[in-house]
Each structure stands twice: as structure tokens, then as C-alpha cells.
Write a protein that holds these residues in place. Structure first.
Motif, PDB file in Angstrom:
ATOM      1  N   LEU A   1       0.100  -8.201  -2.427  1.00 33.69           N
ATOM      2  CA  LEU A   1       0.669  -7.455  -0.905  1.00 33.69           C
ATOM      3  C   LEU A   1       2.438  -7.373  -1.286  1.00 33.69           C
ATOM      4  N   ARG A   2       2.847  -8.207  -1.614  1.00 33.17           N
ATOM      5  CA  ARG A   2       4.252  -8.435  -1.559  1.00 33.17           C
ATOM      6  C   ARG A   2       4.876  -7.461  -2.797  1.00 33.17           C
ATOM      7  N   GLY A   3       3.804  -7.191  -3.948  1.00 35.86           N
ATOM      8  CA  GLY A   3       4.439  -6.393  -5.077  1.00 35.86           C
ATOM      9  C   GLY A   3       4.299  -4.915  -4.698  1.00 35.86           C
ATOM     10  N   TYR A   4       3.393  -4.458  -3.741  1.00 35.31           N
ATOM     11  CA  TYR A   4       3.108  -3.347  -3.255  1.00 35.31           C
ATOM     12  C   TYR A   4       4.045  -2.897  -1.975  1.00 35.31           C
ATOM     13  N   ASP A   5       4.974  -3.920  -1.509  1.00 35.74           N
ATOM     14  CA  ASP A   5       5.732  -3.635  -0.563  1.00 35.74           C
ATOM     15  C   ASP A   5       7.066  -2.860  -1.090  1.00 35.74           C
ATOM     16  N   PRO A   6       7.028  -1.562  -0.503  1.00 34.78           N
ATOM     17  CA  PRO A   6       8.339  -0.917  -1.194  1.00 34.78           C
ATOM     18  C   PRO A   6       9.636  -1.319  -0.644  1.00 34.78           C
TER      19      PRO A   6
ATOM     20  N   LEU B   1      -6.029  -7.495  -8.723  1.00 35.30           N
ATOM     21  CA  LEU B   1      -5.085  -6.862  -7.845  1.00 35.30           C
ATOM     22  C   LEU B   1      -3.625  -7.172  -8.098  1.00 35.30           C
ATOM     23  N   MET B   2      -3.292  -8.401  -8.092  1.00 34.13           N
ATOM     24  CA  MET B   2      -1.729  -8.975  -8.392  1.00 34.13           C
ATOM     25  C   MET B   2      -1.579  -8.277  -9.784  1.00 34.13           C
ATOM     26  N   LEU B   3      -2.403  -8.238 -10.712  1.00 35.34           N
ATOM     27  CA  LEU B   3      -1.823  -7.887 -12.133  1.00 35.34           C
ATOM     28  C   LEU B   3      -1.772  -6.348 -11.989  1.00 35.34           C
TER      29      LEU B   3
ATOM     30  N   ARG C   1      10.412  -4.781  -0.545  1.00 37.77           N
ATOM     31  CA  ARG C   1      10.749  -6.219  -0.794  1.00 37.77           C
ATOM     32  C   ARG C   1      10.184  -6.412  -2.080  1.00 37.77           C
ATOM     33  N   GLY C   2       9.096  -5.899  -2.853  1.00 47.60           N
ATOM     34  CA  GLY C   2       8.330  -6.116  -4.028  1.00 47.60           C
ATOM     35  C   GLY C   2       8.949  -5.725  -5.113  1.00 47.60           C
ATOM     36  N   TRP C   3       7.941  -5.673  -6.053  1.00 50.55           N
ATOM     37  CA  TRP C   3       8.458  -5.356  -7.607  1.00 50.55           C
ATOM     38  C   TRP C   3       8.420  -3.898  -7.664  1.00 50.55           C
ATOM     39  N   ILE C   4       7.766  -2.997  -6.708  1.00 52.48           N
ATOM     40  CA  ILE C   4       7.578  -1.684  -6.751  1.00 52.48           C
ATOM     41  C   ILE C   4       8.835  -1.103  -6.529  1.00 52.48           C
ATOM     42  N   ARG C   5       9.824  -1.763  -5.550  1.00 51.70           N
ATOM     43  CA  ARG C   5      11.005  -1.177  -5.063  1.00 51.70           C
ATOM     44  C   ARG C   5      12.026  -1.394  -6.549  1.00 51.70           C
ATOM     45  N   GLN C   6      11.878  -2.542  -7.123  1.00 54.08           N
ATOM     46  CA  GLN C   6      12.489  -2.632  -8.185  1.00 54.08           C
ATOM     47  C   GLN C   6      12.357  -1.718  -9.421  1.00 54.08           C
ATOM     48  N   ARG C   7      11.129  -1.676  -9.418  1.00 51.68           N
ATOM     49  CA  ARG C   7      10.501  -0.489 -10.899  1.00 51.68           C
ATOM     50  C   ARG C   7      10.539   0.912 -10.567  1.00 51.68           C
ATOM     51  N   GLY C   8      10.525   1.194  -8.899  1.00 54.45           N
ATOM     52  CA  GLY C   8      10.353   2.780  -8.750  1.00 54.45           C
ATOM     53  C   GLY C   8       8.890   2.640  -7.832  1.00 54.45           C
ATOM     54  N   ALA C   9       8.941   3.489  -6.926  1.00 56.94           N
ATOM     55  CA  ALA C   9       7.762   3.570  -6.161  1.00 56.94           C
ATOM     56  C   ALA C   9       6.518   4.193  -7.137  1.00 56.94           C
ATOM     57  N   PRO C  10       5.205   3.633  -6.845  1.00 54.97           N
ATOM     58  CA  PRO C  10       4.131   4.179  -7.474  1.00 54.97           C
ATOM     59  C   PRO C  10       3.926   5.782  -7.526  1.00 54.97           C
TER      60      PRO C  10
ATOM     61  N   ARG D   1      -0.291   6.772  -4.441  1.00 55.70           N
ATOM     62  CA  ARG D   1       0.806   6.894  -3.611  1.00 55.70           C
ATOM     63  C   ARG D   1       0.072   7.829  -2.297  1.00 55.70           C
ATOM     64  N   LEU D   2      -0.918   8.459  -2.324  1.00 55.04           N
ATOM     65  CA  LEU D   2      -1.402   8.878  -1.179  1.00 55.04           C
ATOM     66  C   LEU D   2      -2.228   7.745  -0.343  1.00 55.04           C
ATOM     67  N   LEU D   3      -2.746   6.502  -1.047  1.00 58.58           N
ATOM     68  CA  LEU D   3      -3.312   5.674  -0.273  1.00 58.58           C
ATOM     69  C   LEU D   3      -2.258   4.961   0.386  1.00 58.58           C
ATOM     70  N   LEU D   4      -1.505   4.560  -0.380  1.00 63.00           N
ATOM     71  CA  LEU D   4      -0.255   3.681   0.384  1.00 63.00           C
ATOM     72  C   LEU D   4       0.576   4.374   1.389  1.00 63.00           C
ATOM     73  N   THR D   5       0.660   5.666   1.432  1.00 63.28           N
ATOM     74  CA  THR D   5       1.143   6.547   2.577  1.00 63.28           C
ATOM     75  C   THR D   5       0.202   6.598   3.579  1.00 63.28           C
ATOM     76  N   ALA D   6      -1.090   6.064   3.705  1.00 62.55           N
ATOM     77  CA  ALA D   6      -1.643   6.366   4.786  1.00 62.55           C
ATOM     78  C   ALA D   6      -1.332   5.304   6.221  1.00 62.55           C
ATOM     79  N   PRO D   7      -1.671   5.880   7.314  1.00 63.19           N
ATOM     80  CA  PRO D   7      -0.905   5.465   8.442  1.00 63.19           C
ATOM     81  C   PRO D   7      -1.591   4.041   8.795  1.00 63.19           C
ATOM     82  N   LEU D   8      -1.660   3.169   7.869  1.00 66.85           N
ATOM     83  CA  LEU D   8      -2.423   1.952   8.251  1.00 66.85           C
ATOM     84  C   LEU D   8      -1.548   0.794   7.250  1.00 66.85           C
ATOM     85  N   ALA D   9      -1.600  -0.538   8.056  1.00 65.28           N
ATOM     86  CA  ALA D   9      -0.865  -1.487   7.375  1.00 65.28           C
ATOM     87  C   ALA D   9      -1.319  -1.718   5.816  1.00 65.28           C
ATOM     88  N   ARG D  10      -0.590  -1.698   4.657  1.00 65.37           N
ATOM     89  CA  ARG D  10      -0.959  -1.884   3.316  1.00 65.37           C
ATOM     90  C   ARG D  10      -1.686  -3.282   3.218  1.00 65.37           C
TER      91      ARG D  10
END
Length: 276
Positions: A260-265, A172-174, A267-276, A106-115
Motif C-alpha cells: 500500500l505504501r509502495g502504491y501511494d504516489p 502484491l508487494m513485489l 510517499r511510496g516508491w512509485i513517487r520515486q520511480r515515476g507513476a505507473p 493507472r486507470l485502477l488507481l485513479t478510481a474514486p476509492l481509497a487505494r
């Protein structure tokens, strides 16, 4: 009132992120020498025991890239290099799942850089660890009498990098799908072992065709791990496998885009399953 200091350049942010992400993984690896030993036990067991027991069982015909008959242990080396990269890619996936459960992701993905940059650095870390382990295995294989031309080894280096990137991208995808550490054993059974055994890592594909297992032969031809192994096999003998190199490039790109799509809150699966 003094003017506000300009924001750091993007390059500075990227260097900091690179040091934080890749440096963390390398630091963990160097602090755990037993991790390197455990990573090499599996391929060495196959290399020493399996090669000795099946030396006269799996005959290797004179097919490209070979120009003469070779020892079975020579044939096994590219497949075992692929095994190292495959298992390390899955280990990287496990590390990402652990980071997600501990809240580090969660901390990593909220860093001020593109995922894309952050996941790319994760990919670079996994690739680097795979290359270190593959280099150590090649040194051990050399000690057991398996040698390659120095120029061939140099030419094989970018191909080994490509194979490591492909399999780290797969991990990474898995990591998008593996939601809990307890599910990792299932991933091992349903992803790693089929990819490894339905490939030319331990025996030539023509053996499957000769045995009448045409469906296995077809699966092996569409297995990306097959092309990673064959690309390294050709490169270690001073030749290029165009299909294998194309699969390395295309597969790496496809797996990374899916991750990258999966970790996109948004559009990806993370939105469907809840943020990490």
C-alpha cells in the motif's frame, strides 16, 4: 430545478469495484482452462515423480503433528499446497506488472476509492484463485490415495486461506519492485525458489540440522513460507500451530502495508520511480 440525485453509497462503490477487480481476474481464469492445468503440472510432477523416487530416502520421524509414521507423499501435500499458493502469488504479481505496462493500473488507481480497497480486492482475487487451485490439487491427491479427515479439512480451510493471503500479499508487494515483465524471471530465481527449497515443503527441517547445515536451518526458521506450510500441515492433521498462524497474520499485514505504501504516489516508491 430538481434536486441533484444523492451520490451512491460507499457500499455500492465497493461492490462495483469488487465485481470489476475480482470478477475480471476470475473471468480471465475461467476463460483459460490451460492456466489451471499448467498451474497443477508443477506440484503434480513433484507429487508423482519426486515422491516415488525419494520415498525411501527422506524418512519422516514421528514428530508433531504426526502420531505415527506416514508415507512421504502424505508429508509432501502441505508443501505442494504452499507451492501452488506461492507460484500463484507470483503470477498475480506478474499480472499487476502487465497491467501497469498496459496502462490498466493507472486507470485502477485513479478510481474514486481509497487505494487500500482496490489493492485489497486485488489481494482477494489472488487468494480466491489460489484456493481454487489448492482444492483441485487436494482432490487429485485424494485420487492418489492421500486422504484427510473431513473435519480436519474443514478446519484447515481458514489456514489455507491465511497461507494464500500471505503469499498473495507477498506478490502484491513485489509488484512494486518488479518494474518490467522481463525482470520476472529474476524474481523467480531470487525469491520463489529459495523460499520453497529452504523450507520443510519437501523434507523435514531436522534433516538440515542433522546434516550440519545449521545456517540453512536458521534461514528456514525465518522463512515465512516455512510457517505457512507448517500451519497447513498441522491443520490438516487436526492441530494448530500457534507460531505459524501468528506469522500468517503478521506477515500478511506487513506485506500488504508495504504494498500500500509502495502504491501511494505521495510517499511510496512509485513517487520515486515515476507513476505507473
Amino acid at each position: 430545478m430538481p434536486p441533484t440525485a444523492p451520490a451512491p453509497a460507499l457500499a455500492v462503490h465497493l461492490l462495483r469495484a469488487l465485481r470489476a477487480v475480482v470478477g475480471r481476474e476470475l473471468h480471465k481464469f475461467l476463460r483459460q482452462p490451460a492456466r489451471l492445468a499448467s498451474a497443477l503440472v508443477r506440484p503434480l510432477l513433484w507429487f508423482v515423480v519426486f515422491a516415488a523416487g525419494f520415498h525411501n530416502v527422506f524418512g519422516v520421524a514421528i514428530i508433531p503433528p504426526y502420531e505415527t509414521y506416514i508415507e512421504y507423499k502424505v508429508y509432501m501435500v502441505p508443501g505442494l499446497l504452499g507451492m501452488i499458493a506461492l507460484f500463484n502469488g507470483m503470477q498475480s504479481s506478474l499480472s499487476l506488472v502487465y497491467d501497469r505496462e498496459m496502462g490498466i493500473m493507472r486507470l485502477l488507481l485513479t478510481a474514486p476509492l481509497a487505494r487500500g480497497w482496490l489493492l485489497g480486492f486485488k489481494l482477494l482475487a489472488g487468494t480466491t484463485l489460489s484456493l481454487v487451485q489448492m482444492a483441485v490439487f487436494l482432490a487429485i491427491a485424494w485420487a492418489f490415495g492421500v486422504t484427510f479427515e473431513p473435519l480436519h479439512l474443514l478446519a484447515a480451510l481458514p489456514v489455507m486461506v491465511g497461507a494464500a493471503v500471505l503469499l498473495a500479499s507477498l506478490g502484491l508487494m513485489l509488484s512494486v519492485y518488479v518494474r518490467q515483465l522481463e525482470n520476472f524471471a529474476g524474481t523467480m530465481n531470487f525469491v520463489i525458489f529459495p523460499m520453497f527449497f529452504i523450507s520443510p515443503a519437501l523434507y523435514p527441517l531436522w534433516k538440515l540440522e542433522e546434516a550440519g547445515a545449521l545456517w540453512l536451518h536458521t534461514l528456514a526458521r525465518y522463512n515465512p513460507f516455512t510457517h505457512a506450510v507448517e500451519a497447513m500441515r498441522f491443520a490438516l492433521h487436526g492441530q494448530w500451530n500457534g507460531v505459524g498462524l501468528a506469522v500468517l497474520a503478521g506477515g500478511s499485514l506487513a506485506f500488504f502495508v508495504l504494498a500500500l505504501r509502495g502504491y501511494d504516489p505521495q510517499r511510496g516508491w512509485i513517487r520515486q520511480r515515476g507513476a505507473p
